[in-house]
Each structure stands twice: as C-alpha cells, then as structure tokens.
Design a protein around this motif. Structure first.
Motif, short mmCIF file in Angstrom:
data_model
loop_
_atom_site.label_atom_id
_atom_site.label_comp_id
_atom_site.label_asym_id
_atom_site.label_seq_id
_atom_site.Cartn_x
_atom_site.Cartn_y
_atom_site.Cartn_z
N ILE A 67 33.35 -10.06 21.60
CA ILE A 67 32.55 -8.82 21.63
C ILE A 67 31.37 -8.95 20.66
O ILE A 67 30.24 -8.56 20.99
N ASP A 68 31.64 -9.49 19.46
CA ASP A 68 30.57 -9.68 18.47
C ASP A 68 29.49 -10.61 19.03
O ASP A 68 28.29 -10.35 18.86
N HIS A 69 29.93 -11.64 19.73
CA HIS A 69 28.98 -12.56 20.34
C HIS A 69 28.12 -11.84 21.39
O HIS A 69 26.89 -12.07 21.45
N GLU A 70 28.73 -11.00 22.20
CA GLU A 70 28.00 -10.27 23.24
C GLU A 70 27.00 -9.31 22.62
O GLU A 70 25.87 -9.16 23.11
N ILE A 71 27.37 -8.66 21.51
CA ILE A 71 26.45 -7.72 20.83
C ILE A 71 25.22 -8.46 20.32
O ILE A 71 24.08 -8.01 20.49
N ARG A 72 25.46 -9.61 19.69
CA ARG A 72 24.34 -10.38 19.13
C ARG A 72 23.47 -10.95 20.25
O ARG A 72 22.25 -11.00 20.13
N ARG A 73 24.09 -11.39 21.33
CA ARG A 73 23.32 -11.95 22.46
C ARG A 73 22.42 -10.91 23.10
O ARG A 73 21.33 -11.21 23.57
N SER A 74 22.89 -9.64 23.10
CA SER A 74 22.11 -8.57 23.75
C SER A 74 21.14 -7.89 22.80
O SER A 74 20.53 -6.87 23.17
N GLY A 75 21.01 -8.41 21.60
CA GLY A 75 20.06 -7.81 20.66
C GLY A 75 20.59 -6.57 19.98
O GLY A 75 19.80 -5.71 19.57
N GLY A 76 21.89 -6.45 19.87
CA GLY A 76 22.48 -5.33 19.14
C GLY A 76 22.98 -4.18 20.00
O GLY A 76 23.37 -3.13 19.47
N GLN A 77 22.98 -4.36 21.31
CA GLN A 77 23.46 -3.30 22.19
C GLN A 77 24.98 -3.16 22.08
O GLN A 77 25.70 -4.16 22.07
N PRO A 78 25.49 -1.92 21.98
CA PRO A 78 26.95 -1.73 21.89
C PRO A 78 27.65 -2.25 23.15
O PRO A 78 27.08 -2.30 24.23
N VAL A 79 28.90 -2.62 22.95
CA VAL A 79 29.75 -3.07 24.07
C VAL A 79 30.88 -2.05 24.24
O VAL A 79 31.47 -1.61 23.25
N THR A 80 31.14 -1.68 25.49
CA THR A 80 32.21 -0.72 25.76
C THR A 80 33.33 -1.39 26.54
O THR A 80 33.10 -2.34 27.29
N ARG A 81 34.53 -0.88 26.33
CA ARG A 81 35.67 -1.42 27.06
C ARG A 81 36.78 -0.38 27.07
O ARG A 81 36.73 0.60 26.32
#
Length: 445
Positions: A375-389
């Motif tokens: 999840i942390d990787h996905e946030i950084r890859r998207s430029g700081g966009q939150p991830v929901t699940r």
C-alpha cells in the motif's frame, strides 16, 4: 289445388323464418322507407312495428354514417356490386346510439328493374364495447407504465378514468402507517374538485362505515351501487348543510374498486356518475376492476422506485457524513491509526483503542495492518494519493482509507465500519432486482 297449398306453405315458412330470426331483417323501399320489419329489428332499435313503417332508414341512421351508407346504395343500384356489408350506427328511439353490422342485397323484377332491398341488421354493440374497452385498457397500461413518479401515476390514473369511466374520480391510498389519505380528486370542472376537497376536510370519512371506501379497503371487495338512493345519502350526511350539499351534487351511481398488487391493498379507486346519467352495472364493474388491477401494478412499481431512490439518497448522505467525520482523528467516532509500514502502531485514537484492543499486540498480523508495504508503495507511486480497501475483522467489515502522514514515514489509517451499510446494499440489490422484475411485468401488460 296442390300448387296453391305449396305456395301457402312456402309463404308460412318464409314468414316464420323472417319473424323468428335472431337478427333484424327488413324489406326496404328504394327511397329508404321500411316496408316490412321483423320483431328483432324493432327490439334492437326500440321502435314498434307501426313506428318503423312510418320511418326511413335515413331518419334513424347516425349522421356521421349516412353518406357512406348512401354511397353503398348508389353502387348496388348502379350494378357496381350485388350486395354490400358495413358497420354503422343507428339512433334508437330513446336517443341512444347502437352499432350494427348491416348486410344489404337488392331484389330485381323479371325485367331487371330494382324493386326493394333485403336488409339484415346484426346488433354488434357488445362487440364494439369490448373493443373500445380493450383499447382503453391498452392505452391506460401504456400511459401508466411510462412514468415512475408515484404522484404522477396516481394523477394519470384518475384523469384516464374521467370522463371515460366516470364524471368524478377519487383515489384514496393506504400510507405506510396505515392511515388512509385521499391523494387525487378529478372532475372536468375545477370548482367541483375544490368542493370535493372541502367536503373531505370538513367531513372526514367514518373509518367504521359499512359502505364506501372504508368497507372496500377492509374487505378488498368492490362495491357497486347502480342507483344511489336518497336513504344512502341521508345515512352518509353529518348535518343539514352536509345533506343539502350532497343532494345538490346530483349523484346518480357509483362503484369503488380496490387497488391490489400482489396481494397487498394499496388503496381504492372511486368512480361516480353525475352529469352523464350513466348507471353502473356488471360490465362497468368488470372494466373498472381490470383497470384498477393494471393501475395497481404501475402504482406499486412507482412506489418501489420512490423507496429505492430514498434509500440511495440516505446512503449517500451517510457516506458524506462519515467522510466529514474522518477529518477529525481524535474526535472521530471511527478508528484512526497511525503506524509504521512494518505494522508498528504509533497512535490510536480512542475509537481505535476500543474497537481494536489487541492491535498493538498483534501488529502486522492484525487484519487492518496487513499488506502495508504494498500500500505504501502504491501511495508513493501515485504521488501521494490515498489507497482504499475493504477489511474484515471477525464478523465486521471496514472501509479503510490509507494515506501518508506528511513529514514522516508513517501511514494514517481511517477505518469506517460498513457492516450495516453492506447489509443495506444487499437489501437494496434485492429490492432493485424485484423492481426491475415488476417493471418488466408491467410492460408486458
């Protein structure tokens, strides 16, 4: 002689056939005078035999059908055809109109000159009424199923009934709490609609009445009164003024039919005859009940749609409220956790401590702290966009939003309990599936 005897018998057979025929039969002069008519024709048209013989067919033909009829007469006289058939209307002695199927042939003399017409008249009034009723029902089904607005459907139903079925039409519906509310009143004169609404407010119906709307809603059975007696009006009145108003309205006949869809009593449809002077009977009752049956299905569709829209609006409102609350971690009634990517919590708000008491002990083995590295990787890859699940903890479900805490290596987890929301969504899906099925059933009518 035997020849004369045979002629006499032939004449008797002809006379018996002529008089006992199940259809109207007549001999008509070339100028339209009735020369000979049988009893059935007199019965159909309402005239005595003597009266008929003093009339012409032109005098009792409906004006809108006369020219077409005379054109057929011309064609048969000009030898363009040997006979003709047509559907036409006659005006009966009492002024009413009746539909008939007319078949005409011409009798010519030995030299070919025309002598008189043989006319057979079949009463097709019942068939015409059935055809007209079917057209009305088909049109009503199309009109009512075209809208999913609850109030508009009720109003359309009443306007379809006036003036085809009634001079007055009222729609009473059963509310969710069991109360009965008159939602629609229709008459061609707006002043009379206002009068009916005023009477409803000043003199509310007796819930225990043994007649009228209340009885129909209690029993689910239609009520038919071919002729409204004075005694019934007197029984329904509360005071002298009420009595005077009701008697002054000139009520002639009424019928009330229940609005029932899939075994549930939705309301009642009241039809009243006044200006038209019509007297309701079994045929009108049958038509009104079929109309009410079709209308009830469309009304239920509209009601289900309204309820589905209300549920969607409430769900959206709840989601918006939860989103606002999520911006206040400490005061937020939902769990808010700040943790390292490895699953080591550094902050739990009061709600998180209460709901997840074993969070610090379990660490990254706790369901809400699993898979944080990806999840942390996905946030950084998207430029700081939150991830929901979606996360399940025991029997509970949570909608989790994970975002990076500015200026740190921490992740902030907002967890919103969606258990009840998921249950509501499942119920809504079932409701929508039922709604689509009902709409499909209504469109098949």
């Amino acid at each position: 002689s035997s020849v004369e005897e045979e002629l006499r018998r032939s004449e008797e057979r002809f006379r018996a056939t002529f008089e006992q025929a199940a259809m109207g039969i007549a001999h008509v002069a070339l100028d339209g005078r009735w020369l000979r008519v049988n009893g059935k024709l007199c019965e159909v048209l309402g005239y005595s035999r003597e009266e008929m013989l003093n009339l012409t067919f032109q005098q009792i033909t409906h004006p809108n059908d006369l020219d077409k009829n005379l054109e057929q007469v011309r064609r048969i006289l000009d030898r363009e055809t040997a006979s003709y058939s047509m559907e036409k209307r006659y005006v009966r002695k009492d002024g009413s109109t009746i539909w008939a199927n007319l078949t005409v042939s011409l009798v010519r003399g030995y030299s070919g000159e025309p002598e008189y017409f043989i006319t057979v008249i079949e009463d097709i009034a019942e068939r015409k009424r059935a055809e007209e009723a079917q057209r009305f029902l088909d049109n009503a089904s199309a009109k009512l199923s075209s809208s999913l607005d609850y109030q508009a459907t009720l109003t359309s139903m009443a306007h379809l009934a006036v003036p085809y079925l009634a001079d007055w039409c009222a729609v009473d519906m059963v509310e969710e709490d069991g109360t009965i509310v008159r939602l629609v009143v229709v008459h061609e004169d707006p002043e009379k609609v206002a009068l009916a609404q005023e009477l409803q407010e000043r003199y509310p119906p007796d819930l225990n009445a043994e007649y009228g709307v209340m009885r129909v809603l209690r029993t689910g059975q239609s009520e038919l009164v071919p002729e409204i007696p004075e005694s019934l009006l007197d029984e329904a009145t509360v005071d002298a003024e009420h009595r005077s108003i009701l008697h002054g309205m000139g009520l002639k006949s009424y019928l009330i039919v229940p609005l029932i869809a899939r075994g549930r009593k939705l309301g009642a449809l009241s039809l009243v005859s006044v200006e038209s002077g019509r007297s309701y009977g079994d045929a009108e009752l049958e038509l009104a009940e079929e109309f009410a049956r079709r209308a009830a299905l469309c009304i239920e569709n509209a009601w289900l749609y309204k309820e589905a829209q209300r549920e969607i609006a409430e769900r959206k409102k709840a989601e918006e409220a939860l989103t606002r609350l999520a911006s206040f971690p400490r005061l937020n009634p939902n769990p808010v956790v700040e943790t390292k990517v490895a699953g080591e919590p550094s902050y739990l708000n009061p709600a998180a401590k209460e709901v997840f008491p074993d969070l610090s002990t379990l660490g990254n083995e706790h369901p809400i702290l699993t898979d944080l590295e990806s999840i942390d990787h996905e946030i950084r890859r998207s430029g700081g966009q939150p991830v929901t699940r979606e996360v399940q903890v025991g029997d509970a479900f949570y909608h989790q939003s994970v975002s990076a805490v500015p200026g740190s290596e921490l992740l902030r987890l907002y967890s919103i309990d969606t258990t009840e929301l998921r249950q509501a969504e499942e119920a809504l899906k079932k409701s929508e599936a039922r709604f689509r099925s009902l709409v499909q059933n209504a469109s098949d009518l």
